[in-house]
Design a protein around this motif. Structure first.
Motif, mmCIF file in Angstrom:
data_model
loop_
_atom_site.group_PDB
_atom_site.id
_atom_site.type_symbol
_atom_site.label_atom_id
_atom_site.label_comp_id
_atom_site.label_asym_id
_atom_site.label_seq_id
_atom_site.Cartn_x
_atom_site.Cartn_y
_atom_site.Cartn_z
ATOM 1 N N MET A 132 7.680 31.516 12.230
ATOM 2 C CA MET A 132 8.368 30.751 13.242
ATOM 3 C C MET A 132 7.601 30.781 14.571
ATOM 4 N N VAL A 133 7.043 31.948 14.907
ATOM 5 C CA VAL A 133 6.288 32.062 16.157
ATOM 6 C C VAL A 133 5.096 31.112 16.138
ATOM 7 N N GLY A 134 4.393 31.064 15.009
ATOM 8 C CA GLY A 134 3.225 30.198 14.902
ATOM 9 C C GLY A 134 3.578 28.726 15.005
ATOM 10 N N VAL A 135 4.679 28.321 14.367
ATOM 11 C CA VAL A 135 5.118 26.923 14.428
ATOM 12 C C VAL A 135 5.496 26.558 15.862
ATOM 13 N N ASN A 136 6.241 27.435 16.522
ATOM 14 C CA ASN A 136 6.616 27.172 17.911
ATOM 15 C C ASN A 136 5.391 27.079 18.805
ATOM 16 N N LEU B 26 2.373 26.128 17.967
ATOM 17 C CA LEU B 26 1.663 24.875 17.712
ATOM 18 C C LEU B 26 2.371 23.685 18.349
ATOM 19 N N LEU B 27 3.696 23.729 18.390
ATOM 20 C CA LEU B 27 4.460 22.628 18.961
ATOM 21 C C LEU B 27 4.676 22.761 20.465
ATOM 22 N N GLY B 28 4.239 23.870 21.042
ATOM 23 C CA GLY B 28 4.389 24.056 22.477
ATOM 24 C C GLY B 28 5.739 24.599 22.899
ATOM 25 N N PHE B 29 6.535 25.080 21.948
ATOM 26 C CA PHE B 29 7.833 25.659 22.274
ATOM 27 C C PHE B 29 7.674 27.127 22.614
ATOM 28 N N PRO B 30 8.656 27.692 23.334
ATOM 29 C CA PRO B 30 8.592 29.144 23.614
ATOM 30 C C PRO B 30 8.687 29.942 22.320
ATOM 31 N N TRP B 31 8.076 31.107 22.343
ATOM 32 C CA TRP B 31 8.107 31.980 21.174
ATOM 33 C C TRP B 31 9.453 32.666 21.077
ATOM 34 N N VAL C 178 0.524 40.794 23.548
ATOM 35 C CA VAL C 178 1.479 41.718 22.947
ATOM 36 C C VAL C 178 1.434 41.615 21.429
ATOM 37 N N HIS C 179 1.463 40.389 20.910
ATOM 38 C CA HIS C 179 1.450 40.223 19.460
ATOM 39 C C HIS C 179 0.093 40.582 18.856
ATOM 40 N N SER C 180 -0.989 40.400 19.604
ATOM 41 C CA SER C 180 -2.307 40.840 19.128
ATOM 42 C C SER C 180 -2.351 42.363 19.019
ATOM 43 N N LEU C 181 -1.762 43.044 19.994
ATOM 44 C CA LEU C 181 -1.706 44.503 19.924
ATOM 45 C C LEU C 181 -0.836 44.966 18.754
ATOM 46 N N ILE C 182 0.234 44.240 18.489
ATOM 47 C CA ILE C 182 1.069 44.579 17.333
ATOM 48 C C ILE C 182 0.257 44.416 16.048
ATOM 49 N N LEU C 183 -0.536 43.357 15.973
ATOM 50 C CA LEU C 183 -1.406 43.154 14.817
ATOM 51 C C LEU C 183 -2.415 44.292 14.693
ATOM 52 N N CYS C 184 -2.988 44.697 15.814
ATOM 53 C CA CYS C 184 -3.970 45.791 15.794
ATOM 54 C C CYS C 184 -3.326 47.115 15.378
#
Length: 195
Positions: free
Chosen positions: A1-5, A7-12, A49-55
Motif C-alpha cells: 500500500m505504501v508503494g502504491v500511494n 507512486l500516485l503521490g498520496f501520503p503514506w 525511516v522506511h529505508s532504515l527499517i529495511l536495513c
C-alpha cells in the motif's frame, strides 16, 4: 500500500500511531500554546525511516541482543511524550482540576463543565471497553465492532444529551470551531450594541 500511494503521490499510510504522531509534531509549526498551525510536507523523512527499517533486516542478529524491556521503555517514552498533545488526555486531567484552573480552550470557555465531563466520561467508557475487548482473547475479534458502535453513539445518542454547538466544540474540526466562535462573537457584539 505504501508503494502504491507513493507512486500516485498520496501520503503514506503508517499503522504505527505513535511514530506517525511524533513525525507529525517534528515537522509542525506551532503557536505559543503548542497548537499546530501548519505542517511541512516531506516524503524524504518517511523514505529514510522506511529505508532504515529495511536495513534493520540485515542487523537482526545484533538487534536480538537488545533486551525487550529496553524496547518497551522506548515505546512507553514515545507514547507518554505524545500524550500532552491529545485533547482526550487533557480533558481527563480536567476531572481532577478546579474549573478556574482549566486551560484556555474553546471547549472550556463555551461548554458547560458537566457537559464536558459527561462527554469525556463516555469517551473513557468506550476506551476502557476497547481495552477489555482487546484483552480477552475469546472476544478480541469484536474489536472493530466496538469501534463501529462509536459512530451511531456519536451521531444519534449524544445529540440527545448535548447541543450541536457543544458537540462541535468538543469533537469538531478546527474550521467548525472557528466558525462557531466567529458567529458567537458576532451575536455577543450585537447584544452589546442593542441590535
Amino acid at each position: 500500500m505504501v508503494g502504491v500511494n507513493a507512486l500516485l503521490g498520496f501520503p503514506w499510510l503508517v499503522a504505527a500511531t505513535v511514530r506517525s504522531l511524533a513525525h507529525l509534531h517534528a515537522l509542525a509549526d506551532k503557536d505559543k500554546n503548542g497548537k499546530i498551525e501548519s505542517v511541512y510536507e516531506t516524503r524524504l523523512t518517511n523514505l529514510f525511516v522506511h529505508s532504515l527499517i529495511l536495513c534493520s533486516i540485515f542487523v537482526l542478529p545484533w538487534l536480538k541482543l537488545i533486551p525487550v524491556p529496553v524496547l518497551y521503555g522506548v515505546f512507553l517514552y514515545m507514547g507518554v511524550s505524545s500524550l500532552n498533545s491529545n485533547q482526550f488526555y487533557g480533558r481527563l486531567q480536567m476531572f481532577f482540576m478546579q474549573p478556574s484552573r482549566f486551560p484556555d480552550t474553546p471547549y472550556t470557555k463555551h461548554t458547560d463543565t458537566n457537559t464536558m465531563r459527561l462527554y469525556t466520561g463516555i469517551q473513557l467508557f468506550f476506551f476502557l471497553l476497547l481495552y477489555v475487548v482487546k484483552s480477552i482473547k475469546m472476544i478480541a475479534i469484536a474489536f472493530p465492532v466496538v469501534i463501529a458502535i462509536c459512530i451511531p453513539v456519536r451521531l444519534y445518542i449524544l445529540p440527545k444529551f448535548m447541543t450541536h454547538n457543544e458537540l462541535v466544540l468538543l469533537d469538531g474540526d478546527d474550521d467548525e470551531i472557528k466558525k462557531y466562535i466567529r458567529i458567537n462573537q458576532l451575536d455577543e457584539d450585537e447584544d452589546e450594541n442593542g441590535v
